[in-house]
Design a protein around this motif. Sequence first.
Motif, PDB file in Angstrom:
ATOM      1  N   TYR A  25       0.824  -1.028   0.038  1.00 40.35           N
ATOM      2  CA  TYR A  25       0.041   0.058  -0.025  1.00 40.35           C
ATOM      3  C   TYR A  25       0.689   1.596   0.169  1.00 40.35           C
ATOM      4  O   TYR A  25       0.627   2.247  -0.677  1.00 40.35           O
ATOM      5  N   THR A  27       3.757   2.248  -1.169  1.00 43.63           N
ATOM      6  CA  THR A  27       4.411   2.709  -2.327  1.00 43.63           C
ATOM      7  C   THR A  27       3.264   3.144  -3.369  1.00 43.63           C
ATOM      8  O   THR A  27       3.826   3.926  -4.299  1.00 43.63           O
ATOM      9  N   GLN A  28       2.294   3.219  -3.107  1.00 44.37           N
ATOM     10  CA  GLN A  28       1.043   3.890  -4.013  1.00 44.37           C
ATOM     11  C   GLN A  28       0.790   4.873  -3.306  1.00 44.37           C
ATOM     12  O   GLN A  28      -0.322   5.645  -4.170  1.00 44.37           O
ATOM     13  N   SER A  29       1.017   5.377  -2.363  1.00 46.73           N
ATOM     14  CA  SER A  29       0.336   6.587  -1.657  1.00 46.73           C
ATOM     15  C   SER A  29       1.086   7.933  -2.350  1.00 46.73           C
ATOM     16  O   SER A  29       2.148   7.797  -2.888  1.00 46.73           O
TER      17      SER A  29
END
Length: 610
Positions: A25, A27-29
């Motif tokens: 999660y 790394t997608q923020s």
Amino acid sequence: MYRSLINKAILLVSIIITAFFIARYGTQSKVFYGDALGYYLYLPATFIYHDLKTPADLPKNKGIGDGIFWYLTQHDEWKTSNSNFIDQYTYGIAFMEMPFFFIAHGYEKIMGLPANGYSETYSILIKISSLFYSLLGLALVYKVLKKYFSNTNSLLATVVLFLGSNLFWFSCYQAGMSHVPLFFLFALLLFLTIRIHERPTFFAFLATGLTAGMITIIRPSDIMCLLIPLLYNVYSKETIHQKILFIKTNSKGIFIFIIAFIIPAIPQFIYWKILTGHFIYYSYGSQSFNWLHPKIIEGLFYFNNGWLPYSPIMIFALVGLLFYKSFRKWAWCIGIILPLYVYVIYSWYCYNYINGFGSRPMIHLYPLLAIPFAAFIQYISGKKIVTKSLVAALFIFLIAVNISYSMQQAKGIIISEESNIKFNLQMLFRMHLTYNDLVVRDAWEWQPDTTKITKTGNLFCENYTDSVSNNYERSNTFSGAFIYHMRHEDYAEGLKVRYDKEKFNGAKWLKCSGLFMYPDYPDYFKHLLVVEIKDKLWRRCKIENKIYTGGINAQTELTHEHSEPNVWGNVYFFVKVPKNIQDGDSIRLFIWNTGHRDLFIKNMCLELYK
């Protein structure tokens, strides 16, 4: 040997959980939006574009994302009377992010990349900075706890504090906010406070003053951090006299502390003076504190971003206050600062601190609260195996709740600032939304099982057949029949009837529904379908995120922010008929246009079920 294995197991499990969450999660923020962008803005403005007066004037040819430009144009209130752009936020977080910014900038230069200050490289390094300061703060918390508790209990308290609270979220997902660096600085202040009392050296006073000064310049309301060195080791009349003697004996050190405390504020004073003409400037405009009406209960316990619902493990830190004798040196310090801090942060106009996960300012006090938390763990460790097993199971459950909510927030399944207890309980450990979930989140009311209720009649329906009003238009979708076109008005009056006990005939539920279509993508503010029984009931349901092409089925991946313009869809929700409703009570179903945008309406109905 046995203790060493336990400690290694605790660390290993926490590393695995953290690594999984970041990889899946974190790394997608996104980093550069909201408060985080406001804090960071100083760095590219100073070191790349050399323009602190108008940092919103960024070049269009450097590959900077549209979101950056949009954010900077939304804040006209940040402009001074002489057209300078004054950053609402102080420079402190940018200062702490500066080493990571330089690493990113150097890498972009070497690799021939845009080096624009806002690319993915800079975002990654800011994420690393949050994790770095979190780990550093946790290490300091552990070192402080070891002075009063066993190694294993200190490590357990530190790890559980991290995994079971919203510190985990801000460390691993929502990087760039002020709370993780402040957690580190508060932990450092505790560590240095002990140091100046054990070895009152020049360096100790200097470092302690600089730390307290940096905390204060980052978040001026946290100036109460000065109470930490002042109240440490004060818990009786005798220790008050000892503290006074300590201050007198170390007057030179106190002077160094004061000078060091002021130093971090000097760059901010200069910045304000250059841009506004004043050394001290209140940059938050109309945003302020309401000292007479603090929202303490809401801030601590409510599920729309309250503290304990999203950091449930911290309940045991509060319970640990009962064991103050095991941390007597900190007892008055925590006992005075905690209620004062709670009063201050929940007097802020936005007491639920949107754009976060739980009550984020409470993270700053976690180094202090770790002490009674460890005291609770130490107390339980001396109990029988049954008690220890029950508490361990409860800890694991609460950590699982926190991690689950964090995963849901990362996926957009929950939005903590708009949530409620019924929705959170319904979504516990679930990773997919249903239509009913969306309704419960909006209406704060559990929905009935439609297979177990029966329709008893139509209370009233409006098909919009009258063509007199300018709001009526013919629609090809409905074979030329009239539809209602809501434009920029606040409200569209739909249905209004009065309660009649005989007509309701024991009905327990009202079904509120309508057909809707919106032509443009909505922003934060949505259209709301609202039912109201004055002084007895007020429920609302968002329209935009419940319209899907082809309808909703088990395979539809629902999200809170879904939008499909130019598609007609049926939106409905149920509300319980209030037990205290009386004949003649007015029942209204209407549209609240919170975003002042266009909406087309057809077939609004109130139906009876039991």
